[in-house]
Design an enzyme around this catalytic site. Structure first.
Site, PDB file in Angstrom:
ATOM      1  N   LYS A   1       0.871  -1.065   0.061  1.00 22.64           N
ATOM      2  CA  LYS A   1       0.091   0.100   0.041  1.00 22.64           C
ATOM      3  C   LYS A   1       0.823   1.239  -0.050  1.00 22.64           C
ATOM      4  O   LYS A   1       2.023   1.174   0.425  1.00 22.64           O
ATOM      5  CB  LYS A   1      -0.695  -0.055   1.277  1.00 22.64           C
ATOM      6  CG  LYS A   1      -1.999   0.815   1.239  1.00 22.64           C
ATOM      7  CD  LYS A   1      -3.135   0.294   0.199  1.00 22.64           C
ATOM      8  CE  LYS A   1      -4.397   0.670   0.582  1.00 22.64           C
ATOM      9  NZ  LYS A   1      -5.435  -0.430   0.001  1.00 22.64           N
TER      10      LYS A   1
HETATM   11  N1  GLU Z   1      -7.365  -0.105  -3.306  1.00 29.81           N
HETATM   12  C1  GLU Z   1      -7.995  -1.535  -3.589  1.00 29.81           C
HETATM   13  C2  GLU Z   1      -8.227  -2.179  -2.188  1.00 29.81           C
HETATM   14  O1  GLU Z   1      -7.863  -1.708  -1.206  1.00 29.81           O
HETATM   15  C3  GLU Z   1      -7.553  -2.093  -4.617  1.00 29.81           C
HETATM   16  C4  GLU Z   1      -6.140  -2.706  -4.752  1.00 29.81           C
HETATM   17  C5  GLU Z   1      -5.708  -3.298  -6.184  1.00 29.81           C
HETATM   18  O2  GLU Z   1      -6.549  -3.581  -7.106  1.00 29.81           O
HETATM   19  O3  GLU Z   1      -4.408  -3.227  -6.255  1.00 29.81           O
HETATM   20  O4  GLU Z   1      -8.300  -3.376  -2.256  1.00 29.81           O
END
Ligand code: GLU
Length: 425
Positions: A111
């Protein structure tokens, strides 16, 4: 050496660690695996000098955490929000690790984000900020190392700026470096709606398995952005009745049901992209927080973390909570609603449609061959359904809450991979 448990002042990280240690203890995970999996593999902090429209320079702080790459490249979004810091990215990166593991896709978790208030930035400022972020994290991202995606306050435009910057730096197109791109620029049909479709799939399977008729079942959706609106649109197609929605402008509650297509049209036509001024038969405008405690069968919090907390948990009237956002129910609230007999479908199961959709986009990018939206949903819905029942069945068989069951299943897959891959000799 006994495991020295990590703690944190950051509520998201302390919750993530508590959940991890609790599940690890219950499954009898080896101490060395507990040590390995309770910390990120790699964290990068970057400073981001940006020339503002008035000519001044502001330095922002950004982060990218690769929590685990045991199962594949780190995967997870980056967000723009004033609360973003290293510990929050760490917590959300661990959640992505469990999410990808549970979903059965070949990714680890990560993240990132920038501490900023995007509503104060102009488009050109946002573009310069995003491109500077891409350049600073370029040494650690790649289609086989770490693949960012949209998250809170980031979307297709930010992904294109990110991809374009790295492609220019490397002198070759890098479409698979980021997911959540627009369909016209190496994105995938279906990706935009995927998280919402996944949340709706969980809601509908849950109702079915609980013997509640989906037709006419009442649902409240807190947060009417990408996730909430697509979840609502998908559920109404199956006959569910959305009795409440909310966004930053407040709550909108109608016991007889809301015309969701009209609500979406209203938001799209509104320059601020909010529900402000939305009207309909029997619709009452209420406080945004009060939407959580109205009469309903299902409550789907699809906005930010901490929405259901110690202050409001006792007043929740829903029978089921399906977590569309990441971390919307605090641990205290989880206890309180659990005692009230409310079942909670955890975030890293309920909102995994987004990252499963990202996986589909990445596969198409690697192949340079694109699917139709039908093909996409044809693959997404069975995976979501299978994952829901894997957790549901485990929870029934071992008498666990859904969240604990999901952690046990997810941690095992990552731990097995870490064990098999081993450490250097
Ligand atoms: N931000 C989204 C999540 O928390 C998608 C993450 C992604 O597709 O890599 O799942």
């Amino acid at each position: 050496m006994p495991v020295k448990k990590r703690t944190s002042q950051n509520i998201l990280l302390s919750t993530a660690l508590e959940n991890f240690y609790g599940a690890a203890e219950e499954m009898g995970l080896d101490d060395d695996l507990v040590e390995i999996l309770s910390r990120p593999e790699r964290s990068l902090c970057v400073s981001l000098p940006v020339t503002m429209d008035d000519g001044s320079i502001r330095v922002f702080e950004g982060y990218r955490v690769q929590y685990s790459t045991a199962l594949g490249p780190a995967k997870g979004g980056f967000r723009y929000h004033p609360n973003v810091d290293l510990e929050e990215c760490e917590a959300l990166g661990s959640l992505m690790t469990w999410k990808c593991s549970l979903a059965g896709i070949p990714y680890g978790g990560g993240k990132g984000g920038i501490s900023c208030d995007p509503s104060e930035l102009s488009m050109p400022e946002k573009e310069r900020l995003t491109r500077t972020f891409a350049a600073r994290v370029a040494p650690i991202v790649g289609e086989w190392t770490d693949i960012p995606a949209p998250d809170v306050n980031t979307g297709a435009q930010e992904m294109v700026w990110f991809m374009d910057t790295i492609s220019k730096m490397r002198g070759r197109l890098e479409p698979g470096i980021v997911t959540g791109k627009p369909v016209s620029i190496w994105g995938s049909r279906g990706r935009n709606a995927a998280t919402g479709v996944g949340v709706a799939t969980c809601v509908m399977e849950l109702l079915k398995t609980e013997g509640v008729d989906v037709k006419g079942a009442r649902v409240i959706i807190q947060g009417f952005g990408n996730v909430g609106s697509h979840a609502a649109l998908t559920m109404v197609k199956s006959g569910a009745k959305i009795v409440g929605v909310s966004d930053v402008t407040g709550g909108y509650y109608a016991p007889g049901g809301i015309d969701i297509r009209k609500a979406v049209e209203h938001v799209n036509a509104n320059p601020k992209k909010t529900l402000e001024g939305f009207k309909g038969p029997g619709l009452n405008k209420i406080d945004g927080d009060d939407i959580l405690t109205q009469e309903t069968d299902v409550l789907a919090p699809c906005a930010l973390e901490g929405a259901v907390n110690a202050k409001n948990a006792a007043n929740i009237k829903a029978r089921y909570i399906v977590e569309g956002a990441n971390g919307p129910v605090t641990p205290e609230a989880d206890e309180i609603v659990g005692e009230k007999g409310i079942m909670v479908v955890p975030d890293f199961l309920a909102n995994s449609g987004g990252v499963i959709g990202s996986y589909f986009e990445w596969v198409q990018n690697l192949n340079g061959f694109f699917w139709t939206e039908e093909e996409y949903n044809h693959r997404l819905i069975p995976i979501m359904t299978d994952n829901f029942y894997r957790v549901w069945n485990y929870s029934r068989e071992y008498g666990e809450k859904m969240r604990r069951a999901a952690f046990l299943v997810a941690i095992k897959r990552v731990a097995d991979a870490v064990k098999m891959r081993g450490t250097f000799l």
